[in-house]
Enzyme design. Structure first.
Site, PDB file in Angstrom:
ATOM      1  N   HIS A   1       7.858  -7.523  -9.165  1.00 18.38           N
ATOM      2  CA  HIS A   1       7.410  -6.845  -7.925  1.00 18.38           C
ATOM      3  C   HIS A   1       7.292  -7.873  -6.784  1.00 18.38           C
ATOM      4  O   HIS A   1       6.403  -7.755  -5.957  1.00 18.38           O
ATOM      5  CB  HIS A   1       6.079  -6.150  -8.209  1.00 18.38           C
ATOM      6  CG  HIS A   1       5.672  -5.109  -7.211  1.00 18.38           C
ATOM      7  ND1 HIS A   1       6.548  -4.202  -6.672  1.00 18.38           N
ATOM      8  CD2 HIS A   1       4.457  -4.811  -6.656  1.00 18.38           C
ATOM      9  CE1 HIS A   1       5.898  -3.398  -5.830  1.00 18.38           C
ATOM     10  NE2 HIS A   1       4.629  -3.773  -5.800  1.00 18.38           N
TER      11      HIS A   1
ATOM     12  N   ASP B   1       1.772  -0.891 -10.365  1.00 16.33           N
ATOM     13  CA  ASP B   1       2.207  -1.965  -9.467  1.00 16.33           C
ATOM     14  C   ASP B   1       1.050  -2.869  -9.058  1.00 16.33           C
ATOM     15  O   ASP B   1      -0.116  -2.463  -9.091  1.00 16.33           O
ATOM     16  CB  ASP B   1       2.800  -1.365  -8.172  1.00 16.33           C
ATOM     17  CG  ASP B   1       4.159  -0.723  -8.393  1.00 16.33           C
ATOM     18  OD1 ASP B   1       4.576  -0.562  -9.554  1.00 16.33           O
ATOM     19  OD2 ASP B   1       4.797  -0.379  -7.379  1.00 16.33           O
ATOM     20  N   ASP B   2       1.401  -4.065  -8.629  1.00 11.27           N
ATOM     21  CA  ASP B   2       0.510  -5.004  -7.913  1.00 11.27           C
ATOM     22  C   ASP B   2      -0.393  -5.874  -8.787  1.00 11.27           C
ATOM     23  O   ASP B   2      -1.153  -6.673  -8.266  1.00 11.27           O
ATOM     24  CB  ASP B   2      -0.362  -4.309  -6.850  1.00 11.27           C
ATOM     25  CG  ASP B   2       0.470  -3.667  -5.746  1.00 11.27           C
ATOM     26  OD1 ASP B   2       1.719  -3.786  -5.790  1.00 11.27           O
ATOM     27  OD2 ASP B   2      -0.113  -3.048  -4.840  1.00 11.27           O
TER      28      ASP B   2
ATOM     29  N   HIS C   1       4.653 -10.162  -2.340  1.00 15.66           N
ATOM     30  CA  HIS C   1       4.399  -8.770  -1.919  1.00 15.66           C
ATOM     31  C   HIS C   1       4.148  -8.741  -0.407  1.00 15.66           C
ATOM     32  O   HIS C   1       3.194  -8.139   0.086  1.00 15.66           O
ATOM     33  CB  HIS C   1       3.194  -8.200  -2.678  1.00 15.66           C
ATOM     34  CG  HIS C   1       3.144  -6.701  -2.712  1.00 15.66           C
ATOM     35  ND1 HIS C   1       2.656  -5.949  -1.668  1.00 15.66           N
ATOM     36  CD2 HIS C   1       3.514  -5.810  -3.655  1.00 15.66           C
ATOM     37  CE1 HIS C   1       2.712  -4.675  -1.980  1.00 15.66           C
ATOM     38  NE2 HIS C   1       3.238  -4.557  -3.184  1.00 15.66           N
TER      39      HIS C   1
ATOM     40  N   HIS D   1      -1.386   2.044  -9.395  1.00 20.38           N
ATOM     41  CA  HIS D   1      -1.666   0.621  -9.144  1.00 20.38           C
ATOM     42  C   HIS D   1      -2.796   0.203 -10.084  1.00 20.38           C
ATOM     43  O   HIS D   1      -3.820   0.893 -10.139  1.00 20.38           O
ATOM     44  CB  HIS D   1      -2.067   0.403  -7.683  1.00 20.38           C
ATOM     45  CG  HIS D   1      -0.964   0.743  -6.731  1.00 20.38           C
ATOM     46  ND1 HIS D   1      -0.710   2.036  -6.337  1.00 20.38           N
ATOM     47  CD2 HIS D   1      -0.041  -0.045  -6.135  1.00 20.38           C
ATOM     48  CE1 HIS D   1       0.339   2.034  -5.528  1.00 20.38           C
ATOM     49  NE2 HIS D   1       0.769   0.797  -5.377  1.00 20.38           N
TER      50      HIS D   1
END
Ligand SMILES: [Zn+2]
Length: 258
Positions: free
Chosen positions: A125, A75-76, A129, A220
């Protein structure tokens, strides 16, 4: 599967029952408070445990899978470190899924393209965020997802169908937005805590005992620490004859709109 609508329906019935019983001196009014506390507790658990399926359907593992396959999810990103993660995945012939943030895609479009070109899956995502994700309206969440889908489609010519909510939070507004946009919500059943734990040894200590067929692991691609964990995890998987596949392969889902 407990659904929030049923819980609140039962709570309203319980409160009406208490009110009626109170009328005949068979119950005390403060029992209503207990009912509400229980409901708020269940709702909080449903919001923060992505495996709860409380607000919407979440795919978080493939329980039926017997083959030694798992899905690594990052993620991210995209992030400069993603390049080194891609190098490692290529070295060990493993595939993964990257849930990317729209704002980061604007900064690193070439990294997004490389993820796709090397056979990994790209998921959504959100655009910002935002730490306020749990409080955004369905309209705003819808917009966050749409903008990011558009950005991804511009770069890889495929429109994602997989969505991972920031912080793993789900709520009625996230459910409305994802159902409207026909996005599938992807969770995890193994949280590496790679952004929380400072020692690689501790992260590996969490992940290794939880590797089972069908598992989805949350990482991540934004820290050196994760990279060093993978340098040890991927050869371990090879020796154990585990294969890392994309999350759509693990779950038999379509990753992109056809
Ligand atoms: Zn995130």
């Amino acid at each position: 599967m407990i659904k929030h609508k049923y819980i609140w329906f039962v709570a309203v019935l319980a409160c009406l029952f208490i009110l009626a019983a109170h009328h005949y001196n068979q119950a005390q009014l403060h029992w209503i408070l207990y009912v509400l506390i229980i409901c708020v507790g269940i709702t909080a658990w449903g919001s923060f445990d992505i495996r709860s399926n409380y607000f919407t359907k979440v795919w978080y593992r493939n329980k039926q899978l017997a083959e030694k396959k798992i899905a690594l999810t990052f993620d991210d990103g995209p992030h400069p470190i993603t390049h080194q993660i891609l190098d490692l995945l290529r070295k060990y012939e493993m595939k993964a899924t990257f849930f990317c943030i729209g704002k980061e895609i604007e900064k690193y479009p070439e990294i997004l393209k490389r993820i796709h070109q090397e056979g990994h899956t790209v998921g959504n995502h959100t655009y910002t965020h935002s730490t306020k994700m749990g409080f955004l309206s369905a309209r705003k969440i819808n917009q966050e997802i749409r903008i990011t889908n558009k950005l991804i489609a511009e770069k890889i010519h495929q429109k994602p169908q997989l969505f991972r909510p920031p912080f793993g939070v789900t709520n009625p507004n996230i459910a409305i937005a994802t159902e409207d946009l026909k996005m599938k919500v992807i969770g995890w059943n193994v949280r590496s805590l790679d952004t929380v734990l400072s020692k690689e040894h501790d992260i590996l200590g969490r992940v290794l005992p939880r590797i089972k067929p069908g598992a989805i692991i949350l990482f991540h691609d934004t820290s050196e620490r994760t990279l060093h964990v993978l340098e040890q995890l991927l050869p371990y998987m090879k020796t154990k004859e585990y294969q890392c596949v994309t999350v759509d392969q693990l779950l038999n889902l379509q990753p992109y709109e056809s």
